[in-house]
Design a protein around this motif. Structure first.
Motif, PDB file in Angstrom:
ATOM      1  N   GLY A 250     -71.633 -80.322 -79.945  1.00 13.36           N
ATOM      2  CA  GLY A 250     -72.321 -79.091 -80.335  1.00 13.36           C
ATOM      3  C   GLY A 250     -72.238 -78.833 -81.823  1.00 13.36           C
ATOM      4  O   GLY A 250     -73.216 -78.390 -82.444  1.00 13.36           O
ATOM      5  N   GLU A 251     -71.072 -79.122 -82.431  1.00 11.42           N
ATOM      6  CA  GLU A 251     -70.925 -78.930 -83.880  1.00 11.42           C
ATOM      7  C   GLU A 251     -71.834 -79.877 -84.648  1.00 11.42           C
ATOM      8  O   GLU A 251     -72.463 -79.499 -85.639  1.00 11.42           O
ATOM      9  CB  GLU A 251     -69.461 -79.168 -84.276  1.00 11.42           C
ATOM     10  CG  GLU A 251     -68.506 -78.093 -83.804  1.00 11.42           C
ATOM     11  CD  GLU A 251     -68.847 -76.725 -84.373  1.00 11.42           C
ATOM     12  OE1 GLU A 251     -69.128 -76.646 -85.593  1.00 11.42           O
ATOM     13  OE2 GLU A 251     -68.863 -75.745 -83.615  1.00 11.42           O
ATOM     14  N   ILE A 253     -74.629 -81.243 -83.496  1.00 12.16           N
ATOM     15  CA  ILE A 253     -76.021 -80.844 -83.246  1.00 12.16           C
ATOM     16  C   ILE A 253     -76.378 -79.626 -84.084  1.00 12.16           C
ATOM     17  O   ILE A 253     -77.493 -79.525 -84.623  1.00 12.16           O
ATOM     18  CB  ILE A 253     -76.222 -80.564 -81.748  1.00 12.16           C
ATOM     19  CG1 ILE A 253     -76.128 -81.876 -80.959  1.00 12.16           C
ATOM     20  CG2 ILE A 253     -77.563 -79.899 -81.491  1.00 12.16           C
ATOM     21  CD1 ILE A 253     -76.094 -81.686 -79.465  1.00 12.16           C
ATOM     22  N   LYS A 254     -75.439 -78.705 -84.203  1.00  9.60           N
ATOM     23  CA  LYS A 254     -75.688 -77.501 -85.002  1.00  9.60           C
ATOM     24  C   LYS A 254     -75.999 -77.878 -86.456  1.00  9.60           C
ATOM     25  O   LYS A 254     -76.907 -77.330 -87.077  1.00  9.60           O
ATOM     26  CB  LYS A 254     -74.465 -76.591 -84.946  1.00  9.60           C
ATOM     27  CG  LYS A 254     -74.668 -75.223 -85.575  1.00  9.60           C
ATOM     28  CD  LYS A 254     -73.347 -74.442 -85.631  1.00  9.60           C
ATOM     29  CE  LYS A 254     -72.775 -74.241 -84.238  1.00  9.60           C
ATOM     30  NZ  LYS A 254     -71.525 -73.456 -84.266  1.00  9.60           N
ATOM     31  N   LEU A 255     -75.242 -78.835 -86.981  1.00 13.13           N
ATOM     32  CA  LEU A 255     -75.461 -79.266 -88.358  1.00 13.13           C
ATOM     33  C   LEU A 255     -76.796 -79.981 -88.506  1.00 13.13           C
ATOM     34  O   LEU A 255     -77.567 -79.696 -89.426  1.00 13.13           O
ATOM     35  CB  LEU A 255     -74.320 -80.181 -88.789  1.00 13.13           C
ATOM     36  CG  LEU A 255     -74.376 -80.696 -90.229  1.00 13.13           C
ATOM     37  CD1 LEU A 255     -74.273 -79.546 -91.225  1.00 13.13           C
ATOM     38  CD2 LEU A 255     -73.256 -81.704 -90.478  1.00 13.13           C
ATOM     39  N   SER A 257     -79.432 -79.767 -86.611  1.00 13.94           N
ATOM     40  CA  SER A 257     -80.550 -78.850 -86.353  1.00 13.94           C
ATOM     41  C   SER A 257     -80.861 -77.994 -87.567  1.00 13.94           C
ATOM     42  O   SER A 257     -82.020 -77.645 -87.827  1.00 13.94           O
ATOM     43  CB  SER A 257     -80.225 -77.957 -85.150  1.00 13.94           C
ATOM     44  OG  SER A 257     -80.054 -78.735 -83.983  1.00 13.94           O
ATOM     45  N   ALA A 258     -79.830 -77.637 -88.346  1.00 13.11           N
ATOM     46  CA  ALA A 258     -80.044 -76.821 -89.545  1.00 13.11           C
ATOM     47  C   ALA A 258     -80.698 -77.635 -90.660  1.00 13.11           C
ATOM     48  O   ALA A 258     -81.375 -77.090 -91.537  1.00 13.11           O
ATOM     49  CB  ALA A 258     -78.711 -76.248 -90.025  1.00 13.11           C
ATOM     50  N   ASP A 314     -79.431 -88.219 -88.019  1.00 11.81           N
ATOM     51  CA  ASP A 314     -78.565 -87.937 -86.875  1.00 11.81           C
ATOM     52  C   ASP A 314     -78.298 -89.224 -86.088  1.00 11.81           C
ATOM     53  O   ASP A 314     -77.152 -89.531 -85.746  1.00 11.81           O
ATOM     54  CB  ASP A 314     -79.228 -86.892 -85.979  1.00 11.81           C
ATOM     55  CG  ASP A 314     -78.371 -86.513 -84.790  1.00 11.81           C
ATOM     56  OD1 ASP A 314     -77.494 -85.653 -84.950  1.00 11.81           O
ATOM     57  OD2 ASP A 314     -78.574 -87.081 -83.697  1.00 11.81           O
TER      58      ASP A 314
END
Length: 583
Positions: A250-251, A253-255, A257-258, A314
């Motif tokens: 999740g961490e 993906i959060k990065l 995605s931003a 990614d």
């Protein structure tokens, strides 16, 4: 970590894949040609607009083709060729990258597995089986996914930026400079993202390895889990590991995605410059309509693909995290099994000597202290003692699973450390109390003893070994006899049956030295008696080391060594031993 750093995963991967340079170059060439063909239609569209607007004053007219109809015809032919070339090179680059990905995945997995098999036993004490399986399977598959798609995407984005940039500067240098102002933002953002993402994806791969380890451990011990009705506990433990993986992912993906929205806004600013400033220049007759059309179309081809960089980077970071784990495994120092003096099996007499041998497992106190013992060729030696006294460690040192801390082990007068490992181990048949059977048939498990010999054993050879191990009768009673599947780790057989198959496998190997490490410790009296009868036959003419705690197991020994607290405290010859045993 910079890509220029020799420790960077991509550079390490390139060094590993150096043998695939021709395939890499062909795949790269096809990707670049596909992108160049992909950019050409926008230029042809601009040329067509230029022909329609300026007719005999168009750019093509200046090249010696004044008739607008011929100009349009030429553009049609070029469009056909370009689209055909794009399709052809797309097919070729997909074929080339996928073949390269499959080849490297195949070779890397085989190289890694072969290397793992060379590592000493101490390596496996510190790592779980599930974690190693995760590296050999999941991590290598992650690398394959990157080579399938990511490598081509990076090449196409790079080629597109360079190709479009050149056209921009040729048509309108000012617009080229202004429209490329977002590029530093995108590049710096990508570097920043790489730096932030690398440790996150490394953690993701570590968490994935822990899940694999948990699953492998639980499935192997399913009988214990059921007997303690611990199914809920194990499910909760797996849930905790899976949640940790989910949180780590999740961490990351959060990065990632931003990253995409930031790139998108930078792209928009570059496109707006081309649209507004280029439009003003065209209205002022400072830029041809056709050239303006080319710039508008190409600005999208230059900048919009950059919005995919988030997904590409990614994928790249996930692949590099996996690559690091695989290559770190390959870089783990292994004993050199190809070095040392060759040992011909026919020349082995079987004289074994432990000369003042001391040994300690990593991080633990010594389990052997200055142990000396001589087993003449062709004799039977027994080592007895309490659990943990160090007697099984002697067998492991003889097999060179470990190296002595002090002293040496000699075979026929030669230190075994000077011999080629595979030759040494071919000279020893090893039967452990922890019997391992492969998920195959009974016959295949016995035949495994012939690995490394010339030719595969015949059915007669297999049955002869089974008879000597007193396993033939029970095998015939199985549903398909020698073709009966034993299940994973031989779970469809009893402990005594597994032990007899293990002995048959060792008999078929027909090595001059036989080592039985607590081979009867977990079997019933009938199986023990059967193994004893087998030993009377198979020990003749070969050196036999019997490690045991049951006195009945060693009644045929020529000498008996008593081991206590890592030392040999007593040695008895055959007559002396039999006399004291009868008393």
């Amino acid at each position: 970590m910079s890509l220029l750093d020799p420790r960077a995963p991509l550079r390490r991967l390139y060094r590993y894949g150096f043998r695939y340079r021709p395939q890499m170059r062909w795949a790269i060439f096809c990707s670049i040609m596909n992108k160049l063909c992909d950019l050409a239609p926008e230029i042809l569209i601009g040329a067509a607009v230029d022909v329609v607007v300026r007719r005999d004053q168009s750019f093509l007219a200046s090249l010696g083709l004044p008739d607008p109809v011929l100009q349009v015809g030429l553009l049609g032919v070029l469009t056909l060729l370009v689209w055909g070339g794009e399709s052809l090179f797309q097919y070729l680059y997909q074929l080339a990258w996928r073949r390269l990905a499959q080849t490297m995945q195949h070779e890397l997995r085989l190289d890694a597995f072969a290397h793992v098999q060379k590592l000493d036993m101490g390596f496996f004490e510190d790592r779980s089986t599930g974690s190693l399986v995760s590296i050999l399977n999941d991590d290598i598959n992650q690398l394959e996914r990157f080579l399938d798609n990511g490598a081509n995407q990076i090449l196409q984005i790079t080629t597109g930026c360079l190709g479009v940039g050149i056209v921009f500067f040729l048509l309108q240098p000012t617009i080229a400079l202004l429209s490329m102002l977002p590029m530093p933002v995108i590049i710096i953002g990508s570097i920043w993202f790489q730096g932030r993402a690398e440790p996150l994806y490394a953690e993701v791969r570590e968490k994935a390895g822990l899940i694999s380890a948990r699953l492998a451990n639980s499935l192997t011990g399913i009988a214990t889990i059921k007997s303690y009705t611990a199914e809920v506990r194990e499910s909760e433990a797996l849930g905790a590991d899976s949640q940790n993986y989910r949180a780590a992912n999740g961490e990351a993906i959060k990065l990632s995605s931003a990253f995409i929205p930031v790139v998108r806004m930078a792209v928009l600013s570059g496109f707006m410059v081309t649209l507004v400033y280029g439009g003003w220049l065209t209205l002022e007759d400072k830029l041809a309509v056709g050239a303006y059309s080319v710039l508008i179309f190409l600005s999208q081809r230059l900048l919009w693909p950059l919005t995919e960089m988030g997904a590409t980077v990614d994928l790249y970071q996930r692949a590099m995290a996996s690559t690091r784990r695989v290559l770190d495994l390959l870089d783990t120092q292994a004993p050199a099994d190809d070095h040392g003096t060759p040992l011909a099996l026919a020349d082995v007499k079987g004289d074994v000597r432990f000369d003042a041998v001391s040994f300690a497992y990593a991080g633990r106190e010594r389990v052997l202290e200055a142990v000396s013992a001589h087993i003449p060729a062709g004799t039977v030696a027994a080592f007895i003692g309490t659990t943990g006294s160090g007697k099984s460690t002697l067998a492991k040192l003889l097999m060179r699973f470990y190296e002595p801390s002090q002293g040496q082990v000699l075979l026929d007068g030669q230190p075994i450390s000077s011999l080629r490992i595979r030759d040494l181990r071919r000279a020893i048949s090893f039967v452990s109390q922890d019997v391992f059977l492969f998920d195959g048939t009974v016959g295949e498990n016995i035949a495994y003893g012939a690995v490394g010999r010339a030719g595969w054993p015949t059915q007669g050879d297999i049955e002869r070994a089974a008879r000597l191990a007193e396993a033939h009768e029970f095998i015939l009673g199985l549903p398909q006899g020698y073709d009966t599947l034993v299940g994973e780790r031989g779970q469809k057989l009893s402990g005594g049956q597994r032990q007899r198959l293990s002995l048959a496998r060792a008999i078929l190997k027909d090595a001059p030295i036989l080592v039985l490490d607590e081979a009867t410790s977990a079997v019933d009296n009938e199986t023990e008696a059967a193994i004893q009868r087998s030993l009377e036959t198979i020990a003749v003419g070969r050196t036999t080391l019997v490690i045991a705690h049951r006195l009945t197991t060693i009644r045929h020994a020529d000498q008996v060594f008593t081991v206590e607290d890592g030392r040999i405290v007593e040695v008895k010859g055959k007559a002396e031993w039999h006399g004291s045993a009868e008393a």
